[in-house]
Design a protein around this motif. Sequence first.
Motif, PDB file in Angstrom:
ATOM      1  N   TYR A  64      59.267 -54.186 -18.184  1.00 35.20           N
ATOM      2  CA  TYR A  64      60.436 -53.890 -19.018  1.00 35.20           C
ATOM      3  C   TYR A  64      61.717 -54.390 -18.356  1.00 35.20           C
ATOM      4  O   TYR A  64      62.593 -54.968 -19.020  1.00 35.20           O
ATOM      5  CB  TYR A  64      60.498 -52.389 -19.265  1.00 35.20           C
TER       6      TYR A  64
ATOM      7  N   GLU B 167      52.769 -48.769 -21.741  1.00 33.01           N
ATOM      8  CA  GLU B 167      53.991 -48.266 -21.110  1.00 33.01           C
ATOM      9  C   GLU B 167      55.217 -49.002 -21.641  1.00 33.01           C
ATOM     10  O   GLU B 167      56.264 -48.401 -21.893  1.00 33.01           O
ATOM     11  CB  GLU B 167      53.903 -48.425 -19.587  1.00 33.01           C
TER      12      GLU B 167
ATOM     13  N   ALA C 117      56.171 -47.776 -25.047  1.00 33.86           N
ATOM     14  CA  ALA C 117      56.858 -46.485 -24.978  1.00 33.86           C
ATOM     15  C   ALA C 117      58.303 -46.632 -24.489  1.00 33.86           C
ATOM     16  O   ALA C 117      59.210 -45.945 -24.994  1.00 33.86           O
ATOM     17  CB  ALA C 117      56.090 -45.543 -24.054  1.00 33.86           C
ATOM     18  N   LEU C 118      58.541 -47.510 -23.550  1.00 34.62           N
ATOM     19  CA  LEU C 118      59.894 -47.724 -23.031  1.00 34.62           C
ATOM     20  C   LEU C 118      60.796 -48.362 -24.084  1.00 34.62           C
ATOM     21  O   LEU C 118      61.974 -48.002 -24.215  1.00 34.62           O
ATOM     22  CB  LEU C 118      59.843 -48.593 -21.784  1.00 34.62           C
TER      23      LEU C 118
ATOM     24  N   ARG D 295      61.619 -45.593 -26.469  1.00 31.19           N
ATOM     25  CA  ARG D 295      62.573 -44.655 -25.848  1.00 31.19           C
ATOM     26  C   ARG D 295      64.017 -45.132 -25.970  1.00 31.19           C
ATOM     27  O   ARG D 295      64.938 -44.348 -26.222  1.00 31.19           O
ATOM     28  CB  ARG D 295      62.213 -44.470 -24.384  1.00 31.19           C
ATOM     29  N   ASP D 296      64.185 -46.452 -25.806  1.00 34.53           N
ATOM     30  CA  ASP D 296      65.539 -46.997 -25.793  1.00 34.53           C
ATOM     31  C   ASP D 296      65.989 -47.533 -27.148  1.00 34.53           C
ATOM     32  O   ASP D 296      67.042 -48.184 -27.255  1.00 34.53           O
ATOM     33  CB  ASP D 296      65.643 -48.106 -24.735  1.00 34.53           C
TER      34      ASP D 296
END
Length: 346
Positions: free
Chosen positions: A294, A324, A327-328, A331-332
Amino acid sequence: MVHPLRPLLFALPAERAHAVTIAGLEAWGRVGAPLAGGPVRSERLATVVAGVAFPNPVGVAAGVDKDGRAIAGLFALGAGSVEIGTLTPLPQPGNPRPRLFRLVEDRAVVNRMGFNNGGLDAGIARATEATRAGVLGINVGANKDAGDRVADYVAGVSAAARVADYVTVNISSPNTPGLRDLQHGAALDELLAACVEARGGAPLFLKVAPDLEWDAVEDIARAAIDRGVDALVVGNTTVTRPGLRSPNAAEGGGLSGRPLRELAARRLADFARATGGALPLVAAGGIDTGAEAYARIRAGASLVQLYTGLVYGGPGLLRRIARELDALLARDGFDTVAEAVGAGGR
């Protein structure tokens, strides 16, 4: 968590363990891979780079599967792309053994393989027959004793372009004497002009070293843009030895893995600055977590590639990083990977 197969593989010499792993993935690709689900997919992870649709941005770097034996098996591990090679026009044995060394204390590897491969014809034949669940790249190089290295690259690009979703020109290995000289000046311009002409309709990527000063970064970026290269892979292994603890740290060759992370990230940032968004970037070097993948995307990479991380993270790493990363992004508040590319610099 250590994968249960790791102690068994680490009991073998590094190159033997690699061969066993590829053989296992080759067999699994024929038998079990269709049941594994293929690349990790989500609307957020899907992205288009150089006109090619990638199911997710997490790929397998060249060097893992030099001869294209385990394409189906690697896709089954969750990769959005698999880049095979480096393939040279003629088969070559590479450098004398031992030539692959684990640096366990550093989660790193040193290799001086020297483009060992079974040759372009055999690799292309396997790629043609392979079941590909994602994007297939083919990485090409020159034979060590080539009288005309540009001609070797043209032969590789021309053959690979008929099969691959994209072709990568590798001029960044430290293990073929004089190869990195092609990254500079008139030699680079001549090479790129010839390869762009040879590629037909296939996207052409250029793989560069992390061991570059700013002036060289600028020159490569300018030449790649001017000649119509479609993306830059940043980068390869390093000849530097940053703060290593392993007894194998003094072995000659290219270093990959976690100690390369900082250098690779700096060079990615340099190329993002030098290209100004005019070329997609592929980040490689020291990526072994979703957070690091990321970070590279936010720094300007459209795609990421793994190699040494798989040695220590095991076969579940590709799928884990993709999930992952998904998901990141969520999240943002990013709806797509493309939205996050370069977000850290905006």
